[in-house]
Design a protein around this motif. Structure first.
Motif, short mmCIF file in Angstrom:
data_model
loop_
_atom_site.label_atom_id
_atom_site.label_comp_id
_atom_site.label_asym_id
_atom_site.label_seq_id
_atom_site.Cartn_x
_atom_site.Cartn_y
_atom_site.Cartn_z
N VAL A 187 0.85 -1.19 0.00
CA VAL A 187 0.00 0.00 0.00
C VAL A 187 0.89 1.23 0.00
O VAL A 187 1.61 1.48 0.96
N HIS A 188 0.86 2.00 -1.07
CA HIS A 188 1.66 3.21 -1.15
C HIS A 188 1.01 4.30 -0.29
O HIS A 188 -0.19 4.54 -0.38
N GLY A 189 1.82 4.93 0.54
CA GLY A 189 1.31 6.00 1.39
C GLY A 189 0.91 5.53 2.78
O GLY A 189 0.24 6.28 3.51
N ALA A 190 1.31 4.33 3.17
CA ALA A 190 0.95 3.80 4.50
C ALA A 190 1.50 4.69 5.60
O ALA A 190 2.61 5.22 5.50
N VAL A 191 0.72 4.85 6.67
CA VAL A 191 1.15 5.64 7.83
C VAL A 191 1.01 4.83 9.12
O VAL A 191 0.97 5.40 10.21
N HIS A 192 0.98 3.50 8.95
CA HIS A 192 0.90 2.62 10.12
C HIS A 192 1.85 1.45 9.91
O HIS A 192 2.07 1.00 8.78
N TYR A 193 2.39 0.94 11.01
CA TYR A 193 3.22 -0.25 10.95
C TYR A 193 2.34 -1.49 10.85
O TYR A 193 1.16 -1.47 11.22
N ASP A 194 2.92 -2.58 10.37
CA ASP A 194 2.23 -3.86 10.29
C ASP A 194 2.42 -4.56 11.64
O ASP A 194 3.54 -4.92 12.02
N THR A 195 1.34 -4.75 12.37
CA THR A 195 1.45 -5.29 13.73
C THR A 195 1.97 -6.72 13.73
O THR A 195 2.66 -7.14 14.67
N ASP A 196 1.66 -7.49 12.68
CA ASP A 196 2.16 -8.86 12.61
C ASP A 196 3.68 -8.87 12.43
O ASP A 196 4.38 -9.67 13.07
N SER A 239 9.75 16.17 5.91
CA SER A 239 10.06 14.78 6.24
C SER A 239 11.03 14.26 5.19
O SER A 239 10.88 14.53 3.99
N GLY A 240 12.04 13.51 5.63
CA GLY A 240 13.19 13.20 4.77
C GLY A 240 13.02 12.02 3.84
O GLY A 240 11.92 11.48 3.64
N THR A 241 14.15 11.60 3.27
CA THR A 241 14.19 10.48 2.34
C THR A 241 15.49 9.71 2.52
O THR A 241 16.52 10.28 2.92
N ILE A 242 15.46 8.42 2.18
CA ILE A 242 16.70 7.67 2.08
C ILE A 242 17.42 8.11 0.80
O ILE A 242 16.79 8.56 -0.15
N ASP A 243 18.74 7.98 0.78
CA ASP A 243 19.49 8.66 -0.28
C ASP A 243 19.33 8.06 -1.67
O ASP A 243 19.60 8.75 -2.67
N SER A 244 18.88 6.81 -1.79
CA SER A 244 18.61 6.30 -3.14
C SER A 244 17.49 7.10 -3.80
O SER A 244 17.49 7.29 -5.03
N THR A 245 16.55 7.57 -3.01
CA THR A 245 15.45 8.38 -3.54
C THR A 245 15.96 9.71 -4.06
O THR A 245 15.62 10.14 -5.17
N THR A 246 16.80 10.38 -3.28
CA THR A 246 17.32 11.66 -3.73
C THR A 246 18.37 11.48 -4.83
O THR A 246 18.58 12.39 -5.63
N PRO A 290 8.25 9.37 -2.40
CA PRO A 290 7.38 10.54 -2.40
C PRO A 290 7.25 11.17 -3.79
O PRO A 290 6.56 12.18 -3.93
N VAL A 291 7.89 10.58 -4.80
CA VAL A 291 7.79 11.08 -6.17
C VAL A 291 6.50 10.54 -6.78
O VAL A 291 6.43 9.40 -7.23
N GLY A 292 5.47 11.35 -6.77
CA GLY A 292 4.16 10.88 -7.22
C GLY A 292 3.68 9.75 -6.32
O GLY A 292 3.88 9.75 -5.11
N SER A 293 3.09 8.73 -6.92
CA SER A 293 2.68 7.54 -6.16
C SER A 293 3.52 6.36 -6.60
O SER A 293 3.05 5.24 -6.67
#
Length: 493
Positions: A187-196, A239-246, A290-293
């Motif tokens: 799911v792109h845009g998730a704002v919750h962790y997976d509890t499992d 909010s930041g990004t990992i460097d592969s994204t930038t 964060p580049v589009g979806s």
């Protein structure tokens, strides 16, 4: 005209840049960072040193930019990833940084790599625990640094540690939390962790950073930190990004038709695709971007510029003098070949046991041969990766955009073009590739530019066409490198 202060925290160095919304880098300040090797496979850094260097580099960059502190509209951060920082609730570090190279907790986390667990992680997250991931680093802190573990309000990636220090608020997003291995990335845009996944990992959820949307404002620069940095209190911190994204944004690789190559400490090929996918046999995967979806393609090729630094040190040379020597040697180095796997082979042929070597040495081998062999070895390793990335993405790249510290060298850029058999576009201000990428993302997120604008905002310094006459020379060298993969692992087994 809007300006962004961009902070790029790498493995061995830090860069702070002031970037204009037309992609022009007004100033760049750089600092080296110290790595501490610990017995048993440990690699640590000091986040307090990071902060001291950030403060000094920020003052230098702003002073050199010609703009006032009041003209800095936002701060954007990016960093190396798969490293863990234990921090207090205000972002202050409470223990050492466990770096991505650290594998001390591999045995302690072996249970996470059972077949059932791996299947679940691959399906939901896209990457399974592998022994030197964030989960292993958190376990290591628990056992080797129990006081830091107990005092930590959260375990975060370096980029989120910096953001927390700037804002006084701890957070992460789906992109920066990718190395934590605890989010369902289908799911792109998730704002919750997976509890499992949290349950399987055995991680205390109270010590995880809150997730906020990718591309959002993480907070505002606190009064105390603004005073320390010489900036305006209340400045927006993205909010930041990992460097592969930038790296992808900084080379204009914001869609599947474009590919960027960034060679800094390590070498990476980057692109973007519409869906989450993985090819674990070739160590290719994606992370939410964060580049589009879209999802950013993660194709870590292994050691890049660090190989040149390493060999330069052995030869009593500087990296700059090595580049000069390399230009004196013939293509193919009269048969001298460098295997660049100083920390193992990564994509497209992952092998943690592989090790670096020079082969084909003779009495006629000179330092110039060795210097060029390093540049060619890194390029040959990348040439082996590009077809796998093309298949993974579903596009052919007749040209690639080249950034990172190595792209300062015309010699290395031409070698890359000749070895890969593709046009290489060398970016302007290549040391600022990730910083520019972070700034361009910030401008997009603030509405100053659009996604479609981004590729044109990456200035190109030079175009390097492949020399067809060298195709056979490098085809033979590539075959020798593939044949030598087993040889490179002998010393580690």
């Amino acid at each position: 005209m809007p300006h962004v202060l961009a902070i790029d925290l790498g493995t061995t160095g830090l860069k702070v840049a002031v970037v204009r919304d037309d992609g022009v880098v007004l100033s760049l300040a750089a600092r080296e960072l110290t790595m501490h090797l610990v017995a048993g496979g440990g690699v640590e850094q000091d986040a307090h040193e990071w902060w001291r260097q950030i403060v000094a580099a920020t003052h230098e960059a702003v002073a050199a930019s010609g703009v006032t502190a009041a003209a800095v509209d936002a701060i954007a951060c990016t960093s190396q990833y798969m490293s863990v920082v234990p921090i207090a609730a205000d972002g202050t570090p409470v223990g050492p940084v466990i770096m991505w190279l650290d594998d001390r907790a591999a045995e302690r986390t072996r249970h996470l790599r059972h077949r059932e667990n791996i299947s679940v992680w691959l399906e939901r997250h896209g990457l399974a625990p592998f022994g030197s991931d964030d989960l292993a680093h958190i376990v290591l802190l628990h056992h080797e640094h129990p006081e830091a573990y107990a005092n930590a309000a959260a375990f975060v990636e370096p980029v989120d540690a910096i953001t927390a220090r700037l804002t006084g608020t701890v957070s992460a997003n789906q992109n920066t939390a990718f190395p934590l291995l605890l989010v369902d990335n289908r799911v792109h845009g998730a704002v919750h962790y997976d509890t499992d996944l949290i349950g399987r990992a055995g991680i205390d959820p109270a010590k995880l950073p809150a997730l906020i949307p990718m591309g959002s404002v993480a907070g505002s620069l606190t009064v105390a930190v603004a005073r320390e940095l010489g900036l305006r209190p209340g400045t927006a911190v993205l909010s930041g990004t990992i460097d592969s994204t930038t790296s992808a944004v900084g080379t204009g690789a914001v869609g599947p038709q474009r590919c960027g190559i960034v060679i800094g400490t390590t070498a990476v090929a980057v692109s973007h695709v519409a869906t989450s996918r993985a090819d674990h046999g070739r160590a290719l995967m994606t992370a939410p971007s964060p580049v589009g979806s879209q999802y950013v393609v993660l194709a870590e090729n292994g050691v890049g510029g660090k190989a040149l630094d390493f060999v330069a040190n052995l030869l009593g040379q500087s990296s700059r003098s090595m580049i000069g020597l390399a230009a004196q040697a013939p293509a193919g180095c009269d048969g001298t070949l460098f295997l660049p796997w100083l920390v193992g082979s990564m994509a497209p042929a992952p092998d943690a046991a592989a090790r670096a070597a020079f082969i084909g040495l003779s009495l006629g081998t000179s330092q110039a041969h060795l210097a060029r062999a390093v540049l060619e070895g890194v390029a040959l390793n990348m040439a082996a990766l590009l077809p796998a990335v093309e298949h993974f993405v579903g596009s052919h790249f007749s040209e690639v955009t080249f950034g990172g510290g190595a792209a300062q060298s015309e010699t290395w850029a031409q070698i890359l073009a000749d070895v890969c058999g593709r046009t290489v576009l060398r970016v302007a201000d290549p040391r600022a590739t990730n910083a520019r990428g972070a700034a361009l993302l910030a401008f997009m997120q603030l509405g100053a530019v659009s996604l479609d604008d981004l590729p044109a905002l990456v200035p190109i310094a030079a175009r390097h066409e492949p020399d067809g006459a060298l195709g056979e020379v490098y085809a033979r060298a590539g075959k020798r490198m593939e044949a030598a993969r087993g040889l490179g692992a002998i010393g580690a087994r």
